[in-house]
Each structure stands twice: as C-alpha cells, then as structure tokens.
Design an enzyme around this catalytic site. Structure first.
Site, PDB file in Angstrom:
ATOM      1  CG  ASN A   1     -26.418  36.645 -22.524  1.00 20.50           C
ATOM      2  OD1 ASN A   1     -25.199  36.329 -21.550  1.00 20.50           O
ATOM      3  ND2 ASN A   1     -25.628  38.368 -22.171  1.00 20.50           N
TER       4      ASN A   1
ATOM      5  CB  THR B   1     -20.854  36.819 -19.584  1.00 24.83           C
ATOM      6  OG1 THR B   1     -19.173  37.660 -19.194  1.00 24.83           O
ATOM      7  CG2 THR B   1     -20.362  35.522 -20.954  1.00 24.83           C
TER       8      THR B   1
ATOM      9  CG  HIS C   1     -12.841  37.392 -12.769  1.00 26.41           C
ATOM     10  ND1 HIS C   1     -13.426  37.804 -13.348  1.00 26.41           N
ATOM     11  CD2 HIS C   1     -11.459  36.918 -13.284  1.00 26.41           C
ATOM     12  CE1 HIS C   1     -13.420  38.137 -14.650  1.00 26.41           C
ATOM     13  NE2 HIS C   1     -12.097  37.894 -14.747  1.00 26.41           N
TER      14      HIS C   1
ATOM     15  CG  ASN D   1     -20.555  34.552 -11.573  1.00 25.54           C
ATOM     16  OD1 ASN D   1     -20.555  35.238 -12.501  1.00 25.54           O
ATOM     17  ND2 ASN D   1     -21.386  33.387 -11.576  1.00 25.54           N
ATOM     18  CB  ILE D   2     -16.249  36.223  -6.701  1.00 22.29           C
ATOM     19  CG1 ILE D   2     -16.863  37.231  -6.126  1.00 22.29           C
ATOM     20  CG2 ILE D   2     -15.119  36.781  -7.797  1.00 22.29           C
ATOM     21  CD1 ILE D   2     -15.766  38.716  -5.857  1.00 22.29           C
TER      22      ILE D   2
ATOM     23  CB  CYS E   1      -3.429  36.082   8.637  1.00 23.45           C
ATOM     24  SG  CYS E   1      -2.700  34.367   7.432  1.00 23.45           S
TER      25      CYS E   1
ATOM     26  CB  ALA F   1     -29.463  31.696 -17.106  1.00 21.05           C
TER      27      ALA F   1
HETATM   28  N1  APR Z   1     -30.368  34.695 -17.262  1.00 20.40           N
HETATM   29  C1  APR Z   1     -28.964  34.904 -18.339  1.00 20.40           C
HETATM   30  N2  APR Z   1     -27.922  36.435 -18.762  1.00 20.40           N
HETATM   31  C2  APR Z   1     -28.759  36.774 -18.099  1.00 20.40           C
HETATM   32  C3  APR Z   1     -29.643  37.603 -16.706  1.00 20.40           C
HETATM   33  C4  APR Z   1     -29.980  36.133 -17.031  1.00 20.40           C
HETATM   34  N3  APR Z   1     -31.449  35.736 -15.803  1.00 20.40           N
HETATM   35  N4  APR Z   1     -29.404  38.199 -16.450  1.00 20.40           N
HETATM   36  C5  APR Z   1     -27.674  39.580 -16.909  1.00 20.40           C
HETATM   37  N5  APR Z   1     -28.056  38.716 -18.333  1.00 20.40           N
HETATM   38  C6  APR Z   1     -27.014  38.561 -18.364  1.00 20.40           C
HETATM   39  C7  APR Z   1     -27.086  40.446 -18.615  1.00 20.40           C
HETATM   40  O1  APR Z   1     -27.704  40.355 -20.283  1.00 20.40           O
HETATM   41  C8  APR Z   1     -24.805  40.909 -19.566  1.00 20.40           C
HETATM   42  O2  APR Z   1     -25.013  40.090 -20.604  1.00 20.40           O
HETATM   43  O3  APR Z   1     -25.737  38.395 -17.721  1.00 20.40           O
HETATM   44  C9  APR Z   1     -24.531  39.733 -18.556  1.00 20.40           C
HETATM   45  C10 APR Z   1     -24.156  40.443 -17.540  1.00 20.40           C
HETATM   46  O4  APR Z   1     -23.300  40.805 -17.544  1.00 20.40           O
HETATM   47  P1  APR Z   1     -22.454  41.698 -16.137  1.00 20.40           P
HETATM   48  O5  APR Z   1     -23.449  42.180 -15.845  1.00 20.40           O
HETATM   49  O6  APR Z   1     -21.087  42.766 -17.174  1.00 20.40           O
HETATM   50  O7  APR Z   1     -21.698  40.450 -15.895  1.00 20.40           O
HETATM   51  P2  APR Z   1     -20.362  39.983 -16.104  1.00 20.40           P
HETATM   52  O8  APR Z   1     -20.048  39.622 -17.872  1.00 20.40           O
HETATM   53  O9  APR Z   1     -19.884  38.742 -15.409  1.00 20.40           O
HETATM   54  O10 APR Z   1     -19.056  40.477 -15.500  1.00 20.40           O
HETATM   55  C11 APR Z   1     -17.736  40.234 -16.138  1.00 20.40           C
HETATM   56  O11 APR Z   1     -15.971  41.885 -14.764  1.00 20.40           O
HETATM   57  O12 APR Z   1     -16.953  43.433 -13.499  1.00 20.40           O
HETATM   58  C12 APR Z   1     -16.777  42.532 -14.004  1.00 20.40           C
HETATM   59  O13 APR Z   1     -15.132  40.671 -12.366  1.00 20.40           O
HETATM   60  C13 APR Z   1     -16.487  41.837 -13.026  1.00 20.40           C
HETATM   61  O14 APR Z   1     -16.698  39.178 -13.541  1.00 20.40           O
HETATM   62  C14 APR Z   1     -17.104  40.058 -13.877  1.00 20.40           C
HETATM   63  C15 APR Z   1     -16.457  40.502 -15.165  1.00 20.40           C
END
Ligand code: APR
Length: 233
Positions: free
Chosen positions: A201, A176, A109, A92-93, A136, A219
């Site tokens: 998740n 994730t 990231h 996360n950013i 800058c 979460a």
């Molecule tokens: N609690 C737990 N898990 C959750 C919740 C919640 N409230 N809401 C969503 N999720 C889960 C979803 O089921 C999914 O598996 O979080 C995950 C989010 O997945 P993505 O949207 O793909 O995000 P992420 O895995 O962080 O993406 C990875 O991809 O786009 C790039 O750089 C960006 O850091 C990012 C990377």
C-alpha cells in the site's frame, strides 16, 4: 515458495490510482467530491436517481478511457504462471484486472460495465449512460440501475471468498485503506486460518497492524517486485 500454494489477493482503489481512476478517501478523492449518502446508498438513489445515475455514468465513461497499469499486468502474469490456486477479489468496479488478462476476477462490490434491472433482475453488459432511462434488454422495462453494491447492501459471492480464505496459505492486500467491511476483515479471517498476510500500500492502512508484513510504496512498483519474488525470477 514450497509451502505457499493457495493465495487470496484483495485489491482496492489504490491499484487503479495510477491508471488515473480516483480513489475514495485520499485527499481530493471521490468521497470529498460527493456525499456517500447521496450517491452510494439505496436511499440516495430513491431520493435523487438522476444524481446517482449521472455519478456512475461519469465514472463508467472514465473507466473506459483508462488503461491497466504495471500492477494490473503483474497480477495477470502471476495468475497465468502460478501453479497453486489464486483467487483475485477486488473491491474495484472497473475492468482493469480483466483488461490486463486475469480471466476470473471476483468483483465483490459489482461492476461499472454491468446494468442491473430492478424489474426482472437481469444483469446486462453496459457501456453507455443510464440517466436516459434506457429499456432493459431482457424485459424492456426502464428500470436499470448501476450494478454496484451500495452501503447497506450485501457484497457479492461472500461464501466463495470465505471458502478461499479458509484454505489459503497467503493473503495479500493491495491498495486498500481497510476502512470498509467485510473486506477489511479478510486479513483476520485468513490469519485465523493460519495464512501468512502481506500488505502492499502507498501508506499504512487502518488494518496494517494485522498484517505479518507491510510494504509501502506505489502499486506499480511494489506489485511487480512481489510477483517476481513469488515466481522466483
Ligand atoms: N499504490 C498503492 N496504494 C495506493 C496508491 C498507489 N498508487 N494510491 C492510493 N493508494 C492507497 C491509499 O493509501 C489508500 O490506503 O489505496 C487506498 C485507497 O483507499 P480508499 O480510497 O479508501 O479505497 P478502497 O480501500 O478501495 O475503498 C473500499 O469503499 O467507498 C467504498 O465501495 C467503495 O470499494 C470501495 C471501498
């Protein structure tokens, strides 16, 4: 939890979802609203910098309105109380882990609240817009970009992450989808080094089958329960 001393925790967009920050790949998520190629690649930035700067300006403003949720707070509690090593790696950013109280967060990231000068390389704390091409603070050039790792670019501090994965007893992945490497490969790296692996998740991720255990749910519920378990409460 005698055996478990060193922990690596990986978080993704799901840990901030309940703070009102969009995830990427869920229904209506960021990557349904925007084309990845346009807003999250160096090529997209070269093609249309206004589109990209505007996209991150919008998200940078939104993050500053958001508050950490129960999951962030619970991880800060564990970080303060655990007597072994903990490395919190986030994809996360946003700065919600820090605002919940975790001092040392590894942002693999990048960070919304940093601007990166492509002229002198300086990273400056940044809360305002970049689309106005501000100078800058270090060199005065109007060459600032978001300090975000775009697709095709190398994530940050990979050596430190792999060193911790080689030495951890427990690897925990929270919120994730396991869709993006190298983060999606950390579970196998940790497992290969003999660590236990746990996934928290909302739904099964693309890498769920690699984990020893998967717990499904929000979460804000799963993480405080897991932290209480770890602290023997
Ligand atoms: N609690 C737990 N898990 C959750 C919740 C919640 N409230 N809401 C969503 N999720 C889960 C979803 O089921 C999914 O598996 O979080 C995950 C989010 O997945 P993505 O949207 O793909 O995000 P992420 O895995 O962080 O993406 C990875 O991809 O786009 C790039 O750089 C960006 O850091 C990012 C990377």
């Amino acid at each position: 939890m005698e055996r478990l001393r060193n922990i690596v925790i990986l978080t993704g967009a799901g840990v901030s979802a309940e703070s009102g920050i969009d995830t990427f790949r869920s229904a209506g998520g960021l990557w349904e609203q925007h084309r990845v190629e346009d807003v999250a690649t160096p090529e997209g930035f070269a093609r249309d910098p206004d589109l990209v700067l505007g996209f991150y300006d919008m998200r940078r403003a939104a993050v500053q309105q958001a508050e950490p949720n129960e999951a962030h707070h619970a991880l800060a509690r564990l970080d303060a109380a655990w007597d072994g090593d903990i490395l919190l790696v986030t994809q996360n950013i946003d700065d919600l882990h820090e605002r919940a109280g975790v001092a040392d967060v590894l942002h693999m990231h990048g960070e919304h609240l940093n601007a990166w000068c492509t002229a002198c390389g300086t990273r400056s704390r940044w809360t305002g817009p970049l689309i106005t091409r501000p100078p800058c603070p270090a060199c005065g050039e109007s060459a600032l970009r978001p300090d975000v790792v775009w697709f095709g670019e190398m994530p940050y501090q990979m050596e430190r992450i792999y060193a911790a994965l080689a030495d951890c007893d427990l690897f925990v992945s929270i919120g994730t989808s396991g869709a993006v490497y190298p983060a999606a490969g950390f579970v196998r790296e940790a497992k290969a080094n003999g660590a236990l692996t746990l996934e928290l998740n909302l739904e099964p991720s693309q890498g769920s089958h690699w984990f020893d255990e998967t717990r499904l749910g929000p979460a804000s519920e799963l993480v405080p329960d897991w932290v209480s378990e770890m602290l023997g409460e």
